[in-house]
Design a protein around this motif. Structure first.
Motif, PDB file in Angstrom:
ATOM      1  N   ALA A   4      -6.406  -6.007 -13.119  1.00  0.00           N
ATOM      2  CA  ALA A   4      -6.338  -6.833 -11.910  1.00  0.00           C
ATOM      3  C   ALA A   4      -4.902  -6.923 -11.407  1.00  0.00           C
ATOM      4  O   ALA A   4      -4.653  -6.847 -10.200  1.00  0.00           O
ATOM      5  CB  ALA A   4      -6.896  -8.225 -12.188  1.00  0.00           C
ATOM      6  N   LEU A   5      -3.952  -7.060 -12.317  1.00  0.00           N
ATOM      7  CA  LEU A   5      -2.546  -7.114 -11.933  1.00  0.00           C
ATOM      8  C   LEU A   5      -2.101  -5.792 -11.314  1.00  0.00           C
ATOM      9  O   LEU A   5      -1.436  -5.769 -10.279  1.00  0.00           O
ATOM     10  CB  LEU A   5      -1.683  -7.453 -13.148  1.00  0.00           C
ATOM     11  CG  LEU A   5      -0.180  -7.500 -12.912  1.00  0.00           C
ATOM     12  CD1 LEU A   5       0.169  -8.541 -11.877  1.00  0.00           C
ATOM     13  CD2 LEU A   5       0.550  -7.762 -14.207  1.00  0.00           C
ATOM     14  N   ALA A   6      -2.502  -4.681 -11.920  1.00  0.00           N
ATOM     15  CA  ALA A   6      -2.138  -3.358 -11.386  1.00  0.00           C
ATOM     16  C   ALA A   6      -2.736  -3.153  -9.996  1.00  0.00           C
ATOM     17  O   ALA A   6      -2.072  -2.637  -9.089  1.00  0.00           O
ATOM     18  CB  ALA A   6      -2.610  -2.259 -12.328  1.00  0.00           C
ATOM     19  N   ASN A   7      -3.979  -3.581  -9.793  1.00  0.00           N
ATOM     20  CA  ASN A   7      -4.611  -3.452  -8.478  1.00  0.00           C
ATOM     21  C   ASN A   7      -3.900  -4.307  -7.432  1.00  0.00           C
ATOM     22  O   ASN A   7      -3.726  -3.886  -6.291  1.00  0.00           O
ATOM     23  CB  ASN A   7      -6.089  -3.823  -8.547  1.00  0.00           C
ATOM     24  CG  ASN A   7      -6.907  -2.787  -9.287  1.00  0.00           C
ATOM     25  OD1 ASN A   7      -6.501  -1.631  -9.381  1.00  0.00           O
ATOM     26  ND2 ASN A   7      -8.033  -3.197  -9.829  1.00  0.00           N
ATOM     27  N   ALA A   8      -3.477  -5.502  -7.815  1.00  0.00           N
ATOM     28  CA  ALA A   8      -2.762  -6.368  -6.875  1.00  0.00           C
ATOM     29  C   ALA A   8      -1.423  -5.755  -6.481  1.00  0.00           C
ATOM     30  O   ALA A   8      -1.019  -5.809  -5.317  1.00  0.00           O
ATOM     31  CB  ALA A   8      -2.548  -7.749  -7.500  1.00  0.00           C
ATOM     32  N   ARG A  55       0.868  -0.961  -0.506  1.00  0.00           N
ATOM     33  CA  ARG A  55       0.323  -0.112   0.563  1.00  0.00           C
ATOM     34  C   ARG A  55       0.985  -0.436   1.890  1.00  0.00           C
ATOM     35  O   ARG A  55       1.158  -1.603   2.235  1.00  0.00           O
ATOM     36  CB  ARG A  55      -1.178  -0.339   0.705  1.00  0.00           C
ATOM     37  CG  ARG A  55      -1.971   0.379  -0.318  1.00  0.00           C
ATOM     38  CD  ARG A  55      -3.442   0.432   0.081  1.00  0.00           C
ATOM     39  NE  ARG A  55      -4.170   0.983  -1.033  1.00  0.00           N
ATOM     40  CZ  ARG A  55      -5.160   0.383  -1.651  1.00  0.00           C
ATOM     41  NH1 ARG A  55      -5.593  -0.774  -1.216  1.00  0.00           N
ATOM     42  NH2 ARG A  55      -5.742   0.943  -2.664  1.00  0.00           N
ATOM     43  N   PRO A  56       1.327   0.601   2.658  1.00  0.00           N
ATOM     44  CA  PRO A  56       1.909   0.341   3.979  1.00  0.00           C
ATOM     45  C   PRO A  56       0.834  -0.221   4.913  1.00  0.00           C
ATOM     46  O   PRO A  56      -0.327   0.172   4.845  1.00  0.00           O
ATOM     47  CB  PRO A  56       2.398   1.711   4.449  1.00  0.00           C
ATOM     48  CG  PRO A  56       1.609   2.693   3.658  1.00  0.00           C
ATOM     49  CD  PRO A  56       1.260   2.031   2.357  1.00  0.00           C
ATOM     50  N   THR A  57       1.249  -1.127   5.753  1.00  0.00           N
ATOM     51  CA  THR A  57       0.313  -1.707   6.711  1.00  0.00           C
ATOM     52  C   THR A  57       0.327  -0.879   7.982  1.00  0.00           C
ATOM     53  O   THR A  57       1.359  -0.384   8.406  1.00  0.00           O
ATOM     54  CB  THR A  57       0.681  -3.159   7.044  1.00  0.00           C
ATOM     55  OG1 THR A  57       2.001  -3.172   7.567  1.00  0.00           O
ATOM     56  CG2 THR A  57       0.603  -4.042   5.810  1.00  0.00           C
ATOM     57  N   THR A  58      -0.826  -0.725   8.603  1.00  0.00           N
ATOM     58  CA  THR A  58      -0.921   0.044   9.847  1.00  0.00           C
ATOM     59  C   THR A  58      -1.284  -0.865  11.002  1.00  0.00           C
ATOM     60  O   THR A  58      -1.741  -0.409  12.028  1.00  0.00           O
ATOM     61  CB  THR A  58      -1.986   1.150   9.709  1.00  0.00           C
ATOM     62  OG1 THR A  58      -3.225   0.542   9.340  1.00  0.00           O
ATOM     63  CG2 THR A  58      -1.566   2.167   8.666  1.00  0.00           C
ATOM     64  N   LYS A  59      -1.095  -2.166  10.818  1.00  0.00           N
ATOM     65  CA  LYS A  59      -1.339  -3.100  11.909  1.00  0.00           C
ATOM     66  C   LYS A  59      -0.238  -2.946  12.940  1.00  0.00           C
ATOM     67  O   LYS A  59       0.830  -2.471  12.664  1.00  0.00           O
ATOM     68  CB  LYS A  59      -1.351  -4.542  11.393  1.00  0.00           C
ATOM     69  CG  LYS A  59      -2.452  -4.791  10.406  1.00  0.00           C
ATOM     70  CD  LYS A  59      -2.356  -6.186   9.857  1.00  0.00           C
ATOM     71  CE  LYS A  59      -3.399  -6.392   8.784  1.00  0.00           C
ATOM     72  NZ  LYS A  59      -3.262  -7.655   8.122  1.00  0.00           N
TER      73      LYS A  59
END
Length: 126
Positions: free
Chosen positions: A78-82, A88-92
């Motif tokens: 769970a920590l690794a996934n967080a 991750r770069p945001t594309t907003k």
């Protein structure tokens, strides 16, 4: 060098099993399980010194439960996934980067106004 961390108290050679951290803003001393890494402003304590710990007058001591078990694989996953999600770069944002018109300058800083939207892009309400 020994892989076992020792108690931070002077002249104590017992292995550390707890970590003490002070939260000055809340006048609280937090005593919890031994931290994974030695931190500069935390104190590692043996069981005897942790049990006898007292805080200054007006301070509160918070003792976090310590089951002594290492984190489960579910916790680590769970920590690794967080961490992956946060990285991750945001594309907003639909405005192109670097497409501004300079309208002012103050030292090395520039004030930019968004360029006129491309005819294919609808203009956003402000």
């Amino acid at each position: 060098m020994s892989p076992v961390r020792r108690c931070s108290r002077t002249a104590c050679s017992q292995p550390a099993v707890f970590t003490l951290t002070y939260v000055y803003a809340d006048s609280t001393a937090v005593l919890g399980p031994l931290a994974t890494y030695a931190e500069p402003h935390c104190y590692d304590l043996c069981a005897e010194h942790a049990e006898r710990l007292t805080a200054p007058r007006g301070w509160e001591v918070v003792r976090l439960p310590s089951d002594g078990a290492p984190p489960s694989t579910d916790d680590l996953e769970a920590l690794a996934n967080a961490v992956r999600e946060a990285a991750r770069p945001t594309t907003k944002g639909t405005e192109p980067v670097g497409q501004g018109v300079e309208v002012g300058r103050r030292g090395h800083l520039r004030v930019l106004r968004s360029a006129q939207p491309h005819p294919a892009q609808p203009q956003r309400d402000r």
